[in-house]
Scaffold this active site. Structure first.
Site, mmCIF file in Angstrom:
data_model
loop_
_atom_site.group_PDB
_atom_site.id
_atom_site.type_symbol
_atom_site.label_atom_id
_atom_site.label_comp_id
_atom_site.label_asym_id
_atom_site.label_seq_id
_atom_site.Cartn_x
_atom_site.Cartn_y
_atom_site.Cartn_z
ATOM 1 N N LYS A 50 21.959 -6.026 -17.269
ATOM 2 C CA LYS A 50 22.714 -5.582 -18.439
ATOM 3 C C LYS A 50 24.171 -6.006 -18.254
ATOM 4 O O LYS A 50 24.757 -5.760 -17.203
ATOM 5 C CB LYS A 50 22.636 -4.052 -18.575
ATOM 6 N N LYS A 84 27.080 -1.838 -27.485
ATOM 7 C CA LYS A 84 27.184 -0.530 -28.153
ATOM 8 C C LYS A 84 27.677 -0.728 -29.590
ATOM 9 O O LYS A 84 28.665 -0.125 -30.025
ATOM 10 C CB LYS A 84 28.081 0.423 -27.373
#
Ligand code: O7M
Length: 254
Positions: A50, A84
């Protein structure tokens, strides 16, 4: 192959449920070289990597992040962009398009912006490009209670629920590829697992440095663990990744 299958296959092949959070500091010299070095050293013990904006900003998408994603794929490691995403629809779509263009297999978004004119265009793009979308559902920090943990009332039915319960249900309705629930709140993992059943994978960050316990999160119902500093800040990242991996390694039950 959809993203949830891609990472499941990787987890089986590697015998690992660990997603490496490659959050290197931007003052580090030769950032790309260091990122690739760490990735190569831990490759046998992670099922995905990630990347977040902390790394993308100093590196730049072209050519560095693209090179990093390409290297991960060469090592057969799926890549997740932790953006996000949290804006109105057309910019959400444009943001995702940029990340998909450099090869990311999945993107992380915030459900607070809702569907219509929010995440719908991003989901549509992800489907068109066969990429995954993961949704925040309960974050690992203390202040998560102020947003994800607040009680809200449905204006039509008058029914009260926690925000995270609503987000977990939306993640199913929107056909997300997984949700994020902090390892520092194992009781929330249990509750949310009850809501989503086996329909969604739960990715759990906050293991180690933030105080979350890897085994406890998995027992509570997490599918994957997102681990950063306790791996890449250790003297020997490979040994650290191996340690976390072995500590939680039970027969895969995905
Ligand atoms: O293991 P750490 O604490 O060094 O890193 C945790 C990583 O997980 C880091 O990349 C954070 O951005 C991320 N994260 C959280 O720490 N808490 C959350 O609630 C959510 C995330 C995350 O991955 O969101 C997608």
């Amino acid at each position: 192959m959809v993203f949830s299958e891609l990472i499941e296959k990787s987890a089986r092949e590697k015998g690992s449920k660990i997603v490496l959070a490659l959050d290197l500091e931007n003052h580090e010299e030769r950032l790309l070289t260091r990122a690739i070095k760490i990735l190569r050293s831990v490759q046998d013990y992670i099922c995905a990597v990630k990347v977040n904006r902390q790394l993308v900003l100093p590196l730049g998408l072209y050519p560095n992040v693209k090179t990093l994603v390409k290297e991960a794929h060469r090592l057969r490691i799926p890549t997740i962009m932790d953006a996000k995403v949290n804006d109105v629809g057309h910019t959400n779509e444009a943001i995702a398009r940029n990340y998909f263009k450099v090869g990311f297999d999945a993107i992380i978004a915030s459900p607070f912006v809702g569907w219509k004119g929010g995440l719908e265009p991003l989901f549509n793009l992800a489907r068109e490009k066969s990429r995954g979308v993961l949704l925040l559902t309960y974050m690992s920090h203390e202040g998560a209670a102020e947003g994800y943990g607040q009680t809200v009332m449905d204006p039509v039915t008058g029914v009260r629920s926690y925000m995270y319960e609503i987000f977990a249900k939306k993640a199913i309705d929107w056909n997300a590829d997984g949700i994020i629930v902090g390892a520092t709140h194992p009781e929330k993992i249990v509750e949310i697992r009850r809501i989503v059943g086996d329909k969604l994978s739960i990715y759990s960050p906050g293991v180690g440095t933030q105080g979350g316990d890897a085994a406890r999160s998995l027992i509570a119902g997490a599918t994957y663990l997102i681990v950063g500093r306790s791996i890449f800040k250790s003297k020997n990242p490979r040994d650290a990744a191996k340690g976390v991996c072995n500590a939680v390694n039970q027969p895969m039950s995905m």
